[in-house]
Design a protein around this motif. Structure first.
Motif, PDB file in Angstrom:
ATOM      1  N   LEU A  71       8.201  16.936  -1.805  1.00 52.15           N
ATOM      2  CA  LEU A  71       8.097  15.478  -1.736  1.00 52.15           C
ATOM      3  C   LEU A  71       9.497  14.879  -1.670  1.00 52.15           C
ATOM      4  O   LEU A  71      10.361  15.221  -2.472  1.00 52.15           O
ATOM      5  CB  LEU A  71       7.351  14.932  -2.956  1.00 52.15           C
ATOM      6  N   GLY A  72       9.693  13.983  -0.749  1.00 54.08           N
ATOM      7  CA  GLY A  72      10.971  13.297  -0.620  1.00 54.08           C
ATOM      8  C   GLY A  72      10.948  11.946  -1.313  1.00 54.08           C
ATOM      9  O   GLY A  72      10.200  11.728  -2.271  1.00 54.08           O
ATOM     10  N   ARG A  73      11.753  11.041  -0.821  1.00 55.12           N
ATOM     11  CA  ARG A  73      11.831   9.717  -1.429  1.00 55.12           C
ATOM     12  C   ARG A  73      10.501   8.974  -1.307  1.00 55.12           C
ATOM     13  O   ARG A  73       9.795   9.103  -0.308  1.00 55.12           O
ATOM     14  CB  ARG A  73      12.919   8.897  -0.737  1.00 55.12           C
ATOM     15  N   PRO A  74      10.148   8.170  -2.316  1.00 55.28           N
ATOM     16  CA  PRO A  74       8.891   7.409  -2.240  1.00 55.28           C
ATOM     17  C   PRO A  74       8.972   6.302  -1.188  1.00 55.28           C
ATOM     18  O   PRO A  74      10.029   5.736  -0.938  1.00 55.28           O
ATOM     19  CB  PRO A  74       8.750   6.816  -3.650  1.00 55.28           C
ATOM     20  N   ARG A  75       7.823   6.028  -0.582  1.00 57.74           N
ATOM     21  CA  ARG A  75       7.733   5.000   0.446  1.00 57.74           C
ATOM     22  C   ARG A  75       6.524   4.106   0.200  1.00 57.74           C
ATOM     23  O   ARG A  75       5.549   4.519  -0.422  1.00 57.74           O
ATOM     24  CB  ARG A  75       7.618   5.631   1.839  1.00 57.74           C
ATOM     25  N   TRP A  76       6.624   2.888   0.725  1.00 59.29           N
ATOM     26  CA  TRP A  76       5.534   1.925   0.608  1.00 59.29           C
ATOM     27  C   TRP A  76       5.324   1.225   1.945  1.00 59.29           C
ATOM     28  O   TRP A  76       6.286   0.938   2.661  1.00 59.29           O
ATOM     29  CB  TRP A  76       5.851   0.853  -0.442  1.00 59.29           C
ATOM     30  N   GLY A  77       4.076   0.924   2.224  1.00 62.07           N
ATOM     31  CA  GLY A  77       3.770   0.028   3.331  1.00 62.07           C
ATOM     32  C   GLY A  77       3.782  -1.392   2.795  1.00 62.07           C
ATOM     33  O   GLY A  77       3.032  -1.723   1.873  1.00 62.07           O
ATOM     34  N   ALA A  78       4.644  -2.246   3.328  1.00 63.33           N
ATOM     35  CA  ALA A  78       4.804  -3.615   2.825  1.00 63.33           C
ATOM     36  C   ALA A  78       4.565  -4.606   3.950  1.00 63.33           C
ATOM     37  O   ALA A  78       5.199  -4.524   5.005  1.00 63.33           O
ATOM     38  CB  ALA A  78       6.208  -3.800   2.242  1.00 63.33           C
ATOM     39  N   VAL A  79       3.646  -5.527   3.726  1.00 62.73           N
ATOM     40  CA  VAL A  79       3.331  -6.560   4.701  1.00 62.73           C
ATOM     41  C   VAL A  79       3.729  -7.908   4.107  1.00 62.73           C
ATOM     42  O   VAL A  79       3.241  -8.288   3.038  1.00 62.73           O
ATOM     43  CB  VAL A  79       1.832  -6.570   5.046  1.00 62.73           C
ATOM     44  N   LEU A  80       4.638  -8.612   4.764  1.00 64.26           N
ATOM     45  CA  LEU A  80       5.021  -9.958   4.342  1.00 64.26           C
ATOM     46  C   LEU A  80       4.011 -10.932   4.927  1.00 64.26           C
ATOM     47  O   LEU A  80       3.996 -11.191   6.128  1.00 64.26           O
ATOM     48  CB  LEU A  80       6.435 -10.282   4.822  1.00 64.26           C
ATOM     49  N   GLU A  81       3.138 -11.461   4.086  1.00 64.87           N
ATOM     50  CA  GLU A  81       2.068 -12.342   4.545  1.00 64.87           C
ATOM     51  C   GLU A  81       2.477 -13.807   4.562  1.00 64.87           C
ATOM     52  O   GLU A  81       1.907 -14.606   5.309  1.00 64.87           O
ATOM     53  CB  GLU A  81       0.841 -12.182   3.641  1.00 64.87           C
ATOM     54  N   LYS A  82       3.455 -14.162   3.743  1.00 65.29           N
ATOM     55  CA  LYS A  82       3.849 -15.572   3.653  1.00 65.29           C
ATOM     56  C   LYS A  82       5.299 -15.641   3.213  1.00 65.29           C
ATOM     57  O   LYS A  82       5.751 -14.859   2.381  1.00 65.29           O
ATOM     58  CB  LYS A  82       2.970 -16.302   2.628  1.00 65.29           C
ATOM     59  N   SER A  83       6.030 -16.588   3.794  1.00 65.55           N
ATOM     60  CA  SER A  83       7.406 -16.844   3.372  1.00 65.55           C
ATOM     61  C   SER A  83       7.705 -18.314   3.614  1.00 65.55           C
ATOM     62  O   SER A  83       7.440 -18.841   4.697  1.00 65.55           O
ATOM     63  CB  SER A  83       8.394 -15.972   4.157  1.00 65.55           C
ATOM     64  N   GLY A 100       5.925 -10.022   8.762  1.00 60.31           N
ATOM     65  CA  GLY A 100       6.257  -8.707   9.292  1.00 60.31           C
ATOM     66  C   GLY A 100       5.601  -7.599   8.512  1.00 60.31           C
ATOM     67  O   GLY A 100       5.023  -7.808   7.447  1.00 60.31           O
ATOM     68  N   ARG A 101       5.698  -6.397   9.060  1.00 62.58           N
ATOM     69  CA  ARG A 101       5.143  -5.195   8.442  1.00 62.58           C
ATOM     70  C   ARG A 101       6.205  -4.105   8.521  1.00 62.58           C
ATOM     71  O   ARG A 101       6.759  -3.846   9.599  1.00 62.58           O
ATOM     72  CB  ARG A 101       3.877  -4.752   9.169  1.00 62.58           C
ATOM     73  N   TRP A 102       6.488  -3.469   7.394  1.00 60.57           N
ATOM     74  CA  TRP A 102       7.505  -2.430   7.348  1.00 60.57           C
ATOM     75  C   TRP A 102       7.063  -1.289   6.450  1.00 60.57           C
ATOM     76  O   TRP A 102       6.186  -1.469   5.603  1.00 60.57           O
ATOM     77  CB  TRP A 102       8.840  -2.981   6.810  1.00 60.57           C
ATOM     78  N   VAL A 103       7.697  -0.148   6.628  1.00 61.40           N
ATOM     79  CA  VAL A 103       7.609   0.948   5.663  1.00 61.40           C
ATOM     80  C   VAL A 103       8.953   0.994   4.952  1.00 61.40           C
ATOM     81  O   VAL A 103       9.995   1.146   5.588  1.00 61.40           O
ATOM     82  CB  VAL A 103       7.307   2.287   6.348  1.00 61.40           C
ATOM     83  N   SER A 111       0.857  -1.189   0.000  1.00 52.71           N
ATOM     84  CA  SER A 111       0.000   0.000   0.000  1.00 52.71           C
ATOM     85  C   SER A 111       0.891   1.237   0.000  1.00 52.71           C
ATOM     86  O   SER A 111       2.064   1.173   0.385  1.00 52.71           O
ATOM     87  CB  SER A 111      -0.917   0.004   1.234  1.00 52.71           C
ATOM     88  N   PRO A 112       0.382   2.389  -0.428  1.00 53.60           N
ATOM     89  CA  PRO A 112       1.196   3.610  -0.421  1.00 53.60           C
ATOM     90  C   PRO A 112       1.430   4.098   1.002  1.00 53.60           C
ATOM     91  O   PRO A 112       0.627   3.853   1.905  1.00 53.60           O
ATOM     92  CB  PRO A 112       0.351   4.600  -1.229  1.00 53.60           C
ATOM     93  N   ALA A 113       2.534   4.807   1.184  1.00 50.54           N
ATOM     94  CA  ALA A 113       2.852   5.424   2.471  1.00 50.54           C
ATOM     95  C   ALA A 113       3.297   6.857   2.219  1.00 50.54           C
ATOM     96  O   ALA A 113       3.802   7.180   1.133  1.00 50.54           O
ATOM     97  CB  ALA A 113       3.957   4.640   3.183  1.00 50.54           C
ATOM     98  N   PRO A 114       3.112   7.749   3.190  1.00 47.37           N
ATOM     99  CA  PRO A 114       3.572   9.138   3.016  1.00 47.37           C
ATOM    100  C   PRO A 114       5.053   9.184   2.676  1.00 47.37           C
ATOM    101  O   PRO A 114       5.856   8.466   3.265  1.00 47.37           O
ATOM    102  CB  PRO A 114       3.284   9.772   4.384  1.00 47.37           C
TER     103      PRO A 114
END
Length: 256
Positions: free
Chosen positions: A199-211, A217-220, A185-188
């Motif tokens: 606007l600075g560097r692009p960011r994303w909300g990333a959720v690792l659902e399966k490995s 985990g959940r990270w920006v 998902s997008p993040a600020p």
């Protein structure tokens, strides 16, 4: 007699599939692993990215392009981008300057506009046989994109050492043989050190659902254009508004 032969054949196929599922995945050289924040994405595997919402498809594509650019920095590989002609007609085609921002060399890109979902999967299986970076856009649910199809892609990637990025629909919850599965998902964006309103560097909300290696985990994540790599984002020094008005602030800024 034919019925007995069919049953024996099916039993043999089931045993073969069970053996494939039980065998351990063999890593290719660790030096070629790709960092997606704190998680390493190995070569010779399918990595699946789903948009958190239908509006998040561009963000998921942006994260995959950042990963493709970071991977191509390590090794100059062809980037095979596969999608449907209909989607390209309505959504547009890649822009060279935008690709360059993610360190993707358009001279190394091969764009495949397939007629339908069946042709997309055929092209993806052919591409998986080569040592390349493969982007597969599958933005709409389809019965052909099932567990068997993703297993075939995974087996092809294991044999060639290709790195496959499969982009799927936000609501496509079908089973998959991918080595990792992410929801994006997008993040600020990051703060601009020279302009507090910029606007600075692009960011994303990333959720690792399966490995298949275990763990979630959940990270920006943030794209560092100068170093050409994805890094974990530092918390904002000032307050920011949520990426979407109908989402909780914690969902867009939480860092695991």
């Amino acid at each position: 007699m034919q019925a007995i032969a069919r049953r024996r054949s099916l039993a043999g196929l089931r045993r073969r599939i069970a053996d494939i599922e039980k065998r351990e995945f063999t890593h290719l050289p660790g030096a070629d692993d790709l960092a997606c924040g704190p998680v390493s994405l190995a070569r010779g595997a399918v990595h699946e990215f789903r948009a958190g919402d239908y509006r998040d498809a561009p963000s998921a594509l942006g994260l995959v392009l950042a990963l493709a650019g970071a991977a191509s920095v390590k090794r100059a590989q062809p980037i095979i981008w596969i999608g449907q002609t209909r989607e390209a007609f309505y959504e547009g085609v890649p822009y060279g300057c935008g690709l360059n921002f993610y360190s993707v060399d358009s001279a190394l890109c091969i764009f495949v506009h397939a007629r339908d979902a069946k042709a997309v999967l055929w092209a993806a299986e052919e591409a998986a046989r080569h040592d390349a970076i493969v982007l597969i856009e599958f933005w709409k649910q389809h019965r052909l994109l099932d567990l068997t199809a993703t297993r075939r892609l995974q087996l092809g990637a294991e044999q060639s050492g290709a790195r496959l990025f499969l982009l799927r629909d936000a609501h496509d919850e079908g089973p998959s043989a991918a080595r990792t599965r992410w929801r994006v998902s997008p993040a600020p964006s990051a703060e601009d050190p020279l302009d507090e309103r910029g606007l600075g560097r692009p960011r994303w909300g990333a959720v690792l659902e399966k490995s298949r290696d275990g763990g979630r985990g959940r990270w920006v994540l943030e794209w560092d254009h100068a170093e050409r790599r994805l890094v974990e984002a530092a918390p904002h020094a000032r307050g920011v508004v949520p990426a979407m008005a109908d989402r909780l602030f914690e969902e867009t800024t939480a860092v695991a």
